[in-house]
Design a protein around this motif. Structure first.
Motif, PDB file in Angstrom:
ATOM      1  N   ASP A   1      91.922 -18.392  34.437  1.00  0.00           N
ATOM      2  CA  ASP A   1      92.621 -18.566  33.068  1.00  0.00           C
ATOM      3  C   ASP A   1      94.301 -18.489  33.690  1.00  0.00           C
ATOM      4  O   ASP A   1      94.815 -17.526  32.956  1.00  0.00           O
ATOM      5  CB  ASP A   1      92.330 -16.592  32.797  1.00  0.00           C
ATOM      6  CG  ASP A   1      91.013 -16.433  32.984  1.00  0.00           C
ATOM      7  OD1 ASP A   1      90.223 -17.431  31.812  1.00  0.00           O
ATOM      8  OD2 ASP A   1      90.583 -15.112  32.818  1.00  0.00           O
TER       9      ASP A   1
ATOM     10  N   LYS B   1      91.971 -20.931  27.680  1.00  0.00           N
ATOM     11  CA  LYS B   1      91.835 -21.382  26.327  1.00  0.00           C
ATOM     12  C   LYS B   1      92.887 -21.214  25.525  1.00  0.00           C
ATOM     13  O   LYS B   1      92.911 -21.537  24.197  1.00  0.00           O
ATOM     14  CB  LYS B   1      90.608 -20.449  25.713  1.00  0.00           C
ATOM     15  CG  LYS B   1      90.327 -19.406  26.367  1.00  0.00           C
ATOM     16  CD  LYS B   1      88.624 -19.482  25.841  1.00  0.00           C
ATOM     17  CE  LYS B   1      87.999 -18.206  25.772  1.00  0.00           C
ATOM     18  NZ  LYS B   1      87.889 -17.786  27.382  1.00  0.00           N
TER      19      LYS B   1
ATOM     20  N   GLU C   1      89.998 -25.353  29.179  1.00  0.00           N
ATOM     21  CA  GLU C   1      88.565 -24.199  29.192  1.00  0.00           C
ATOM     22  C   GLU C   1      89.211 -23.768  27.488  1.00  0.00           C
ATOM     23  O   GLU C   1      89.748 -23.854  26.471  1.00  0.00           O
ATOM     24  CB  GLU C   1      88.520 -23.382  29.928  1.00  0.00           C
ATOM     25  CG  GLU C   1      89.759 -21.758  29.484  1.00  0.00           C
ATOM     26  CD  GLU C   1      89.368 -20.794  30.272  1.00  0.00           C
ATOM     27  OE1 GLU C   1      88.784 -20.408  31.460  1.00  0.00           O
ATOM     28  OE2 GLU C   1      90.177 -19.701  30.280  1.00  0.00           O
TER      29      GLU C   1
HETATM   30 MG    MG Z   1      88.211 -15.006  31.407  1.00  0.00          MG
END
Ligand code: MG
Ligand code: C2E
Ligand code: MG
Ligand code: MG
Length: 289
Positions: A181, A204, A237
């Motif tokens: 993250d 993301k 991601e």
């Molecule tokens: Mg996450």
């Protein structure tokens, strides 16, 4: 009802709160038995090498299938597991299950790819993570390079000294470490540089915004460039669109993970995915499964 709107709103709010609290307490007590009742399992989401289009590894993601509640999201129950300390036995089960799965795939003669496991702060700082992981790898006859650990920035923030020491021990063992993250926390590159990490996973939210925001594309490009200068590999991601994959490839990003390639797969389907070993460019055949 003669009640003023304000009053009923407050009542509604209180009811909602009580409902939330009730669910949270129920989840907590059910979570205590989830492991022994076999309600927990792992899914495996492929990570793709962006240059070659081949499978680079899997990320193991925890799932809880409760008989009444159905599938409970990890975003809801992992925090409960953390607060109650249940994350320690559950986390040990997660690492052990991922490692045993890799050993089983190897037994079947399937190609060997690394599996990444998420470690939360409490799990990382409590108990003897290093000895546990070493023991589990040895038991399965796997090298440490089979295992990747994903840590969020909050892990190292919670207790910087201790987490740095643990990271160094894990590195010495030969495990790959990545920051998950990335971009959502507060860590600067100068702070990251002090950590013995191998990889960054760009959150993301940035990948999502790339399509319509030139700023986000610039941020992602800068993260990739800076990470490479620091000798870190970069994973994106939440890649859902071919346009994102294209922009990521142009930026030099190393790996991508997301619904464009595959959803998280049950162990059996992940085995099938390994068996067909997608050597061809994934972008030509997105969502193969
Ligand atoms: Mg996450
Ligand atoms: P994470 O580690 O950042 O995992 C990525 C999340 O993004 C996963 O959600 C995954 O299913 C989801 N995802 C994958 N591809 C896409 C995509 O293309 N689009 C979108 N919108 N989402 C995508 P999931 O499985 O619900 O997990 C949520 C979080 O819960 C994880 O975030 C991680 O922080 C935590 N978690 C999951 N499994 C474990 C575990 O075994 N241990 C610990 N400590 N935390 C876990
Ligand atoms: Mg992760
Ligand atoms: Mg992540």
């Amino acid at each position: 009802h003669a009640k003023a709107l304000g009053g009923s709103r407050i009542e509604h709010f209180a009811l909602h709160q009580r409902h939330e609290l009730g669910r949270r307490m129920a989840l907590e007590s059910h979570l205590r038995r989830a492991l022994e009742r076999g309600e927990l399992y792992l899914q495996y989401q492929p990570k793709i090498d962006l240059r070659r289009g081949t499978l680079a590894g899997f990320e193991a993601l925890l799932r809880w299938q409760h008989p009444e509640y159905g599938i409970v999201s990890p975003d809801e129950f992992i925090p409960i597991a953390e607060e109650t300390g249940l994350i320690v036995p559950i986390g040990e089960w997660i690492v052990g299950t991922a490692i045993r799965q890799m050993a089983a795939w190897r037994e079947e003669g399937l190609p060997e790819v690394p599996v990444a496991v998420n470690l939360s702060a409490r799990q990382f700082l409590q108990g003897d993570v290093v000895a546990t992981i070493e023991h589990l790898l040895q038991g399965a006859g796997l090298g440490a390079d089979a295992l990747e650990l994903e840590l969020t920035e909050s892990v190292s923030m919670a207790d910087p000294e201790r987490s740095l020491a643990i990271m160094h021990q894990l590195k010495k063992l030969g495990v790959t470490l990545s920051i998950d993250d990335f971009g959502t926390g507060y860590s600067s590159f100068s702070y990251l540089k002090r950590l013995p990490i191998d990889k960054l996973k760009i959150d993301k939210s940035f990948i999502h915004d790339m399509v319509h925001s030139a700023d986000s594309r610039a941020i992602v490009g800068a993260i990739v460039a800076m990470a490479h200068r620091l000798n870190l590999r970069v994973v994106a991601e939440g890649v859902e669109l071919a346009a994102q994959a294209g922009a990521l490839r142009d930026s030099g990003c190393d790996q991508a993970q997301g619904f464009l390639y595959a959803r998280p797969l049950d162990a059996f389907d992940a085995g099938l995915y390994l068996a067909v070993r997608p050597e061809r460019n994934h972008l030509l055949r997105p969502s193969a499964m």
